[in-house]
Design a protein around this motif. Structure first.
Motif, mmCIF file in Angstrom:
data_model
loop_
_atom_site.group_PDB
_atom_site.id
_atom_site.type_symbol
_atom_site.label_atom_id
_atom_site.label_comp_id
_atom_site.label_asym_id
_atom_site.label_seq_id
_atom_site.Cartn_x
_atom_site.Cartn_y
_atom_site.Cartn_z
ATOM 1 N N GLU A 164 47.950 29.464 26.344
ATOM 2 C CA GLU A 164 47.440 28.759 25.168
ATOM 3 C C GLU A 164 48.582 28.226 24.307
ATOM 4 O O GLU A 164 48.522 27.085 23.826
ATOM 5 N N ILE A 165 49.588 29.045 24.089
ATOM 6 C CA ILE A 165 50.727 28.641 23.260
ATOM 7 C C ILE A 165 51.409 27.421 23.849
ATOM 8 O O ILE A 165 51.743 26.458 23.134
ATOM 9 N N ALA A 202 47.568 34.305 26.414
ATOM 10 C CA ALA A 202 48.197 33.838 25.180
ATOM 11 C C ALA A 202 49.328 32.866 25.463
ATOM 12 O O ALA A 202 49.461 31.829 24.793
ATOM 13 N N GLY A 260 43.715 37.787 14.500
ATOM 14 C CA GLY A 260 43.830 37.667 15.950
ATOM 15 C C GLY A 260 42.536 38.028 16.644
ATOM 16 O O GLY A 260 41.475 38.111 16.016
ATOM 17 N N TRP A 269 50.898 36.416 20.617
ATOM 18 C CA TRP A 269 50.724 35.507 19.485
ATOM 19 C C TRP A 269 51.555 35.958 18.286
ATOM 20 O O TRP A 269 52.022 35.131 17.493
ATOM 21 N N ARG A 306 54.164 33.462 16.574
ATOM 22 C CA ARG A 306 54.183 33.240 15.130
ATOM 23 C C ARG A 306 55.543 33.607 14.544
ATOM 24 O O ARG A 306 56.020 32.986 13.581
ATOM 25 N N TYR A 325 47.247 40.128 24.138
ATOM 26 C CA TYR A 325 47.065 38.766 23.633
ATOM 27 C C TYR A 325 47.625 38.635 22.216
ATOM 28 O O TYR A 325 48.426 37.740 21.926
ATOM 29 N N ASP A 326 47.229 39.544 21.338
ATOM 30 C CA ASP A 326 47.713 39.471 19.953
ATOM 31 C C ASP A 326 49.209 39.748 19.863
ATOM 32 O O ASP A 326 49.887 39.217 18.969
#
Length: 391
Positions: free
Chosen positions: A75-76, A72, A360, A329, A333, A325-326
């Motif tokens: 990716e971010i 994550a 997610g 994120w 967020r 992962y979630d």
């Protein structure tokens, strides 16, 4: 490879030593200064610390969550999700299954004003020990796993794993629909998540689904020989045995139940997920268990996550990876929502995102207060992979 305190790796596009981060909660900001209080804007360097079991009996959960978090973060950063020039960094520290060590590492992270948010621990005993500390020091923490009581206790404690009992009804409903109504329960009474499920939640689910619990047998985390329990259950010959044990315990227990002559249905738990059931060989074939995430899910977000995880780690992700992962994120967020990467800003943003929910890797994510909820699915282990039974 999971970075630990002996080998610290910031999970980002570049390694940024914490000593180079200027004073404040995460370094220089894109909008003014940051001192740990709200209103400081988003820092150009935002530091998170993960404190989880990377070794020990439940390391599979800690390593999975850490890998999901690592993916994550990458990716971010690659997407520039938090703004141009903003880098999210993550350091992982091994709590090694020890409450005292987890508490010490969380306390150390709290004292470091460059740390904006803490991820983990994963064990309920560890998390319950650190929760009052982070609340008192007003540092946001996002737990994964840790489904027992005493973890989400205030404004600064959040959980990115739906408690197992919130989706375990998939198992009870399946047993009722299949006519497997006489049920024995073999459970770990010293592991809070499993003990609470066995002693409080599953009996209510069983009653709602028309099940009769004919045996309810507790064992300890240290129990390695289940011969006596297996013989008692086999004598009752129930339609199904609900195995609420840690992964390694499940392997032994199911083997000894088969040796004792039991031929019925096994129902497991999330500790059997993500390929852990394979260690039981033929004994686990056709075992069913509810999970908050399975790599067999076909919704777009799950498929994307599985593909990215496989590309990075060359294996299918377990539920623990989806949770990690979630969780990250959710933090990203939160920072975007509040426009503030200070500790207070992240806390405010986490609460705001929790009110709105998001989609997610685990599907549609909602919350009860600061506590995550997901739909969950029931899967069957066919000896090689998980297959979706119901959702």
């Amino acid at each position: 490879m999971i970075p630990t305190r002996s080998y610290r790796k910031a999970v980002a596009l570049v390694l940024v030593p914490m000593l180079l981060v200027v004073a404040g909660c995460g370094g220089a900001t894109t909008e003014g200064g940051a001192d740990g209080t709200a209103g400081g804007g988003i820092a150009s360097e935002i530091t998170m610390v993960g404190v989880r079991d990377l070794t020990g009996p439940v390391a599979y959960a800690g390593v999975g969550a850490a890998r999901g978090a690592e993916l994550a973060v990458a990716e971010i950063n690659e997407q520039g999700f938090l703004g141009e020039g903003v880098t999210l960094n993550l350091e992982e520290i091994d709590s090694a299954g020890e409450i005292e060590r987890a508490s010490a590492e969380v306390t150390r992270a709290i004292a470091d004003q460059d740390v904006s948010v803490i991820l983990g621990p994963i064990q309920g005993q560890q998390s319950a020990a650190v929760a009052p500390v982070v609340e008192a020091r007003q540092v946001p923490v996002v737990f994964t796993q840790s489904a027992s009581d005493g973890v989400v206790i205030g404004d600064y404690t959040f959980r990115a794993t739906a408690p197992m009992h919130t989706f375990y009804d998939h198992a009870a409903e399946y047993l009722g629909e299949e006519g497997l109504t006489d049920v024995a329960v073999l459970y770990n009474s010293t592991y809070p998540t499993l003990a609470e499920l066995a002693e409080t939640h599953f009996p209510a689910m069983a009653e709602a689904s028309g099940l009769d619990i004919v045996e309810n047998i507790p064992v300890q985390t240290t129990t390695q020989d289940f011969t006596a329990q297996a013989q008692a259950i086999a004598q009752e010959d129930p339609d199904a045995v609900v195995v609420l044990l840690l992964s390694a315990q499940s392997v032994t227990a199911m083997a000894q139940l088969r040796q004792a002559g039991y031929e019925g249905q096994f129902v497991g738990n999330t500790n059997n997920a993500g390929g852990n059931a394979a260690a039981a060989g033929q004994d686990a074939v056709d075992m069913v268990y509810p999970v908050d995430f399975s790599a067999a899910q076909e919704d777009p977000q799950a498929v994307d996550f599985v593909g990215s995880y496989q590309a990075e780690f060359y294996e299918l992700p377990q539920a623990y990876a989806a949770e990690g992962y979630d969780a990250v994120w959710w933090v990203a967020r939160a920072i975007q929502a509040s426009g503030d990467s200070s500790r207070q800003g992240i806390r405010d943003g986490l609460a705001q995102v929790a009110q709105e929910g998001f989609t997610g890797a685990m599907g549609k994510v909602t919350f009860e207060g600061n506590d995550m909820r997901v739909p969950g699915v029931l899967v069957r282990w066919d000896g090689e992979q998980e297959l979706i039974v119901s959702d």
